[in-house]
Design an enzyme around this catalytic site. Structure first.
Site, mmCIF file in Angstrom:
data_model
loop_
_atom_site.group_PDB
_atom_site.id
_atom_site.type_symbol
_atom_site.label_atom_id
_atom_site.label_comp_id
_atom_site.label_asym_id
_atom_site.label_seq_id
_atom_site.Cartn_x
_atom_site.Cartn_y
_atom_site.Cartn_z
ATOM 1 N N ASP A 493 -5.494 -4.246 8.888
ATOM 2 C CA ASP A 493 -6.280 -5.330 9.454
ATOM 3 C C ASP A 493 -5.511 -6.629 9.238
ATOM 4 O O ASP A 493 -4.587 -6.691 8.417
ATOM 5 C CB ASP A 493 -7.646 -5.375 8.757
ATOM 6 C CG ASP A 493 -8.623 -6.285 9.471
ATOM 7 O OD1 ASP A 493 -8.323 -6.703 10.603
ATOM 8 O OD2 ASP A 493 -9.691 -6.570 8.902
ATOM 9 N N ASP A 861 -12.391 -3.197 6.074
ATOM 10 C CA ASP A 861 -13.346 -3.822 5.169
ATOM 11 C C ASP A 861 -14.780 -3.727 5.661
ATOM 12 O O ASP A 861 -15.719 -3.861 4.887
ATOM 13 C CB ASP A 861 -12.996 -5.297 4.925
ATOM 14 C CG ASP A 861 -12.888 -6.084 6.225
ATOM 15 O OD1 ASP A 861 -13.158 -5.504 7.302
ATOM 16 O OD2 ASP A 861 -12.514 -7.272 6.179
ATOM 17 N N ASP A 865 -15.168 0.024 10.089
ATOM 18 C CA ASP A 865 -13.909 0.664 9.709
ATOM 19 C C ASP A 865 -14.106 2.011 9.031
ATOM 20 O O ASP A 865 -13.145 2.759 8.859
ATOM 21 C CB ASP A 865 -13.125 -0.254 8.756
ATOM 22 C CG ASP A 865 -12.703 -1.544 9.418
ATOM 23 O OD1 ASP A 865 -12.318 -1.493 10.598
ATOM 24 O OD2 ASP A 865 -12.772 -2.599 8.767
#
Length: 1181
Positions: A493, A861, A865
């Site tokens: 990410d 996070d 996800d």
């Protein structure tokens, strides 16, 4: 005055002619006297003492439906009622915000309402189709689809019908695996089955031996069986414990669901309906602090704006604005569905009404749970697990084959027949000898199985997790440590992982002495710490800031609701990160007085908790905020009405504005120069400012513009009172754009969530290590590309047409094209970036990478996800910003959310894998030696030198300590300069297999030699072995010991072993109970040779001359412990009896050393051969 409502809260919709007015009718409201206006506070009124200096009060006015307007106008009006300035002092503090809500009463006799026309295919009680794209439909179309009256909500009959079709609004809970099944699964393993078989046979033989000797069976007879079963039980306990935690992820998901909802049904408001009872079509009210109970289509805003925090679903770092407008695309990512509020999203500000669209497993959270369940059901083993399983399968076949071979080559000892006749005749079978060789086969199985391997692997992985925890990488599943070592792709990410997740101003543009003179400044620092860097090249004239920079500082300080908090030695933002970054900019700019700026900085250094924003406070003390025009999606700006200040004179109020650069600039007609003069914004200057905006945005920065307005018309004298004429303008948010017209342009600021400093070297290390990095983010494409260039994933001039795309564009590609984008793109040596990515996009990327042979690490996070974290080879959750769902779904948690920590963990994983290979090869070579010794003794017809309990002791205790200590081997040089190993790479293959077969062969030969030399030679290599008085035999006698009962005049003499005397009642006992000295020599040789072999295992290819033995002090300690334990069993009487050993003399120990030490020379030669001819260029050295 007590306030009441003349109608239901929800009657304000669809043009209802009612509103909260303190009991007045609409006609009375229009004709009311001014003194009654003080009671016209609408629902949602907020009372707040804002300024610590002048004690102002702020009011939040709600919406009012006006006659003749089809759509009620709404908008929060942040007003500040001025109190006596002279009466308030500088020490006055702000009071907490108070929310005053009118009592909402619903008439008992609500007027009948007309139901919307039902769809053609059904009645109001029919079930609407479930695949309705509500975000792409108007409010009326949504109401028609669900047959819902937007004033009265669903009827009871509709609720029952819809619930029977859609079920309860809750996440499904998959039935857990029964405990007995978890236990049974732990024994469905080839290695465990071998151990169970060996334990069963060992126990049966113990019973048979006791029965044959006519002695009762004791616990000591089952020592081997108990040890093997203990290993199996421990392994099963660990397995059940790990499996029992699998459902915690889904439990964390359920916690995100709202418990209650505010609903209207049958024209009545239900303030606390259990959220699980919601059905599609329900009319729900959302307020600040609420958690959306389902996926909801907004139908009306009760405030000017509504913001929802949906970062856990979409990855967006800030709350996003919502409205009721139709989204033209049906196929659009979650971020684009601006009229939808998704289940689990928190309402940051505003109030709205919406229609429930999806419930339960049909919500976005429900889809994520389904994906998690699917990912959990996909059977996945780590590379190490697969290798060990393959090894166990091979071991099963090898053990079986060798056991059969031992029986075949020794059949003559228990089976004889006359082969001359057409059929075998005169068959004779010796059951005792057959049983003996069956015991040999059992000993062979015990020797071949590395019983200590599971415990050593677990210990090594646990030690690795401890070291990784010190590097801020918390491993939740032990096998993930090894998986990190073969990671070939890291899907990361952006926000918070590659960046600091702390917005900061990095560019500043102001106007010079002439309109066309734009000055651009670099702002240093990437954190919320005001002392972290400054403004480079800041012009200080006359000891302070010029007027242009002073105006930027004042707007950033006053038109701002954020703050900074200093806690635990670090600064953090309170409020919107963008506004907090502007506050930090103010502190770096300072105030016009240079000496005052220095004093404020010194005060902050002395007391950061109370003086973090000294400059901001100075600007705020110089003026007073009277009203706030909140940000909305149309204007893309926020402004405040303030009293005059020294900067703009004392002529009246002014408006301070900040917002999106293009939008603010479009409403500017003048420009403020550094001298303080205001001049017209000419057509020649505007393009220059737009070019500056382009330069800022091309770097992936968010560009804000600052403006000011001094001629405010009715608002010039506005004092915050409700009877002021200017309040009419402020009450209706649709007037805000007119108020913010004819602005004076002041300057620009470029903000970004800056990259972490350690990311650039970490990415460079990834490239050297052959690890490819893919950035997957929910941000827009330009921002993602700019950050990737800045961190070094792409070069500044690299063409990104094939390297960057949105998640939606990627998903629309055919299967082959998607595979080509990923696999071919990574082969080029560069990374990839996917923007506007959704959960399904991440899962698809992981699936294709794994299918292409890559070992994938995925970071995340948010709740969105979790499925991808489950699907990846190793899921990595963020420890600071990560949700509990993501953490539970992950294999590893980053305590600092830092990408560089992942790279450190990969380095540690590679080191751990190298160490694991070292002790696995060490144990396997030891087992090969044991197998060779047993097989060689059987093939030569010699008595077995090692009994099963001795082999268990060597495998579990003697070898266990050095094998565990090998896990402390330091990383070898260049460990991150090797390409990632293949997931199919064997633990021992090719040349290494040959090498360790040679080592194992020597171990077996030396062990058998120690046993045979004692029987055959009175001295060996000058070492006298006759001191104990034992009888020396010939080779013929030793190799045909089974026929000793037929030997004439064979009477072996008693011999000594320390203080013991070994005497034989039966001459043939010389080869059974009398072999205890020879067996001790064989076992001691095996133990000592394994200690030398442990030193060899310090490095796979390096000589002990290069890799010194003391580089791993733990190994030297472990060797000492193992040898000490061996001396203990040779010295303690009851242990001597249990293990069948006796003490050895000095000369006998010299023989053991003479046979053991050459293993070092043998392995040094093999290492040299490997380095010279078999180690590939670039491989580990």
């Amino acid at each position: 005055m007590a306030m009441s409502a003349t109608c239901s809260l929800f009657d304000v919709f669809r043009g209802a002619q009612c509103f909260h007015n303190g009991g007045y009718s609409q006609q009375q409201w229009r004709q009311r006297k001014p003194e009654t206006k003080q009671h016209s506070i609408s629902a949602g009124l907020q009372l707040n003492d804002v300024s610590s200096r002048i004690g102002q009060k702020r009011f939040l006015a709600g919406s009012v439906s006006l006659e003749g307007v089809g759509r009620p106008r709404s908008g929060p009006l942040l007003l500040k009622k001025r109190s006596a300035i002279a009466a308030s002092g500088p020490d006055q503090t702000s009071s907490p915000t108070q929310v005053i809500e009118p009592e909402l009463t619903v008439p008992s006799t609500a007027p009948p309402s007309t139901q919307p026309v039902p769809p053609e295919n059904g009645s109001p009680n029919s079930v609407p189709p479930d695949n309705f794209p509500a975000w792409a439909r108007t409010v009326d179309e949504c109401a028609e689809h669900f047959c819902v009256d937007l004033k009265r909500g669903l009827t009871t009959g509709q609720v029952e019908t819809y619930r029977s079709a859609y079920g309860w609004n809750e996440l499904e809970k998959e039935p857990g695996t029964p405990f007995w099944q978890l236990v049974a699964e732990q024994f469905d393993d080839a290695l465990v089955k071998i151990l169970l078989g060996a334990a069963g046979v060992s126990g049966a033989l113990a019973v048979w031996d006791a029965a044959e000797a006519g002695e009762p069976v004791g616990a000591e007879d089952f020592l081997e069986t108990f040890v093997i079963l203990l290993i199996i039980v421990l392994n099963a306990v660990i397995g059940v414990w790990q499996e029992s935690k699998a459902e915690s992820t889904l439990a964390a998901l359920k916690e995100m669901q709202s418990e209650t909802a505010r609903v209207v049904r049958d024209g009545k408001e239900i303030p606390d309906l259990p959220a699980r009872e919601l059905v599609p079509g329900d009319l729900v009210e959302l307020r600040v602090g609420d958690k959306a109970p389902a996926d909801i289509r907004l139908v009306e805003l009760r405030s000017a704006t509504l913001r929802a925090q949906q970062s856990s679903l979409t990855g967006e770092s800030q709350p996003v604005s919502k409205d009721t407008h139709v989204v033209p695309q049906e196929d659009i990512e979650l971020q684009g569905k601006e009229c939808m509020v998704f289940a689990g999203s928190g309402i940051s500000n505003g109030t709205a009404i919406g229609v429930v669209v999806h419930t339960g497993m049909r919500t976005e959270i429900g889809k994520i749970q389904a994906q998690i369940q699917q990912a959990s059901q996909e059977g996945y083993d780590t590379p190490l697990t697969r290798k060990l399983d393959d090894f166990a399968d091979l071991l099963t076949k090898v053990v079986g084959a060798v056991c059969v071979l031992v029986w075949v080559i020794n059949y003559k000892y228990f089976l004889s027949f006359d082969p001359a006749a057409p059929f075998p005749s005169n068959i004779q079978f010796d059951f005792q000898q057959c049983a003996y060789y069956f015991k040999v086969a059992v000993a062979l199985a015990v020797a071949a199985i590395p019983e200590g391997l599971p415990a050593v692997i677990t210990t090594c992985l646990a030690l690795g997790t401890k070291r990784m925890a010190e590097e801020n990488a918390i491993v939740r599943r032990l096998p993930s440590v090894e998986t990190l070592g073969c990671t070939s792709v890291i899907c990361s990410d952006k926000t918070g992982t590659l960046t600091t997740n702390q917005m900061s101003v990095v560019r500043l543009v102001s106007v010079g002495f002439t309109p066309g003179e734009l000055r651009e400044f670099v702002v240093e620092g990437t954190t919320y710490n005001p002392a972290d860097g400054g403004v480079v090249g800041l012009p200080i004239e006359g000891g302070g800031l010029d007027k242009s920079l002073e105006a930027i500082a004042e707007i950033s300080a006053v038109c701002n609701d954020a703050g900074l908090a200093y806690k635990k030695g670090a600064y953090g933002a309170t409020g919107m990160p963008t506004e907090a970054a502007l506050k930090v900019l103010v502190e770096k700019l300072g105030v016009p007085d240079k000496d005052r700026t220095q004093a404020l900085r010194e005060a902050r250094a002395a007391d950061a908790e109370n003086a973090a924003l000294g400059a901001c406070q100075d600007y705020k003390d110089g003026t007073a905020r009277l009203a706030t025009l909140e940000f909305d999606r149309n204007r893309k700006s926020m402004s405040v009405v303030c009293t005059s200040s020294a900067l703009f004179g004392l002529g009246g109020n002014r408006l301070l504005v900040k917002g999106a650069a293009e939008c603010v600039l479009a409403r500017c007609s003048k420009v403020l120069l550094s001298s303080g003069l205001t001049v017209p914004l000419g057509d020649d200057v505007r393009p220059q400012i737009l070019a500056a905006v382009d330069r800022i945005t091309s770097r992936g920065l968010r560009c804000l513009a600052f403006g000011v307005k001094t001629n405010l018309g009715d608002l010039s004298s506005y004092d915050g009172s409700e009877d002021h004429p200017g309040q009419a303008l402020l009450r209706d948010s649709e007037n805000y754009a007119d108020v913010e017209s004819d602005l004076t342009f002041v300057g620009l600021a470029g903000l970004q969530d800056p990259p972490r400093k350690e990311v650039l070297p970490a990415l460079a290390e990834c490239k050297k290590a052959g690890i490819r990095v893919i950035v997957i983010t929910g941000d827009n494409k330009n921002t993602a590309e700019a950050i990737c260039r800045e961190i070094g994933l792409f070069t500044p001039d690299q063409e990104l047409a094939s390297k960057s795309m949105t998640g939606g564009d990627f998903m629309r590609l055919p299967e082959g094209a998607k595979r080509g984008v990923l696999l071919e793109g990574l082969k080029s040596g560069s990374g990839l970036v996917f923007s506007r990515a959704e959960p399904v996009h991440k899962q698809e990327i992981v699936r294709l990478l794994k299918a292409g042979g890559h070992v994938v690490a995925m970071t995340g996070d948010g709740v969105n996800d979790a499925p991808a974290l489950k699907s990846a080879d190793i899921g990595i959750a963020m420890g600071i910003s990560g949700t509990e769902v993501a953490k539970e779904a992950s294999d590893m948690i980053l305590a600092d959310d830092d990408f560089a920590t992942i790279v450190s963990a990969v380095r540690e994983g590679r080191s751990i894998y190298d160490n694991m290979k070292a002790f696995i090869r060490y144990l396997i070579s030891s087992n090969i030696g044991e197998v060779v010794s047993i097989f060689l003794a059987a093939a030569l017809g010699l008595p077995q030198g090692l009994i099963p309990v001795q082999l268990l002791w060597v495998n579990l205790v003697t070898d266990g300590a050095p094998a565990t200590a090998l896990g402390f081997n330091p990383p070898e040089e260049g460990i991150m300069e090797r390409a990632p190993r293949s997931r199919d790479e064997g633990l021992v293959s090719g040349w290494l297999f040959v090498r360790y077969s040679v080592i194992g062969a020597y171990v077996g030969i030396a062990t058998v030699a120690a046993f045979g030399i004692w029987y055959l030679f009175p001295s060996f290599l000058g070492i006298d072995l006759s001191g104990d008085g034992h009888t020396v035999l010939t080779w013929q006698q030793l190799s045909s010991w089974g026929t000793c009962s037929t030997w004439p005049d064979f009477h072996p003499a008693p011999y000594t072993a320390g203080a013991l005397t070994i005497a034989m009642d039966n001459p043939c006992d010389y080869f059974t109970t009398g072999k205890v000295k020879a067996s001790t020599l064989a076992m001691s040789t095996l133990v000592l040779i394994e200690m030398f072999n442990a030193l060899n295992a310090l490095s796979e290819n390096n000589s002990l001359v290069t890799t010194k033995p003391w580089v791993n002090k733990w190994l030297l300690l472990a060797i000492s412990v193992s040898l000490g334990l061996h001396f203990v069993i040779l010295s303690v009487p009851f242990l001597q009896e249990a293990f069948g050993v006796v003490p050895l003399s000095t000369n006998e120990w010299l023989l053991v050393i003479a046979l053991s030490a050459p293993i070092v020379a043998v392995d040094e030669v093999l290492k040299f051969v490997g380095r010279r001819w078999f180690t590939k260029p670039g491989s580990k050295q």
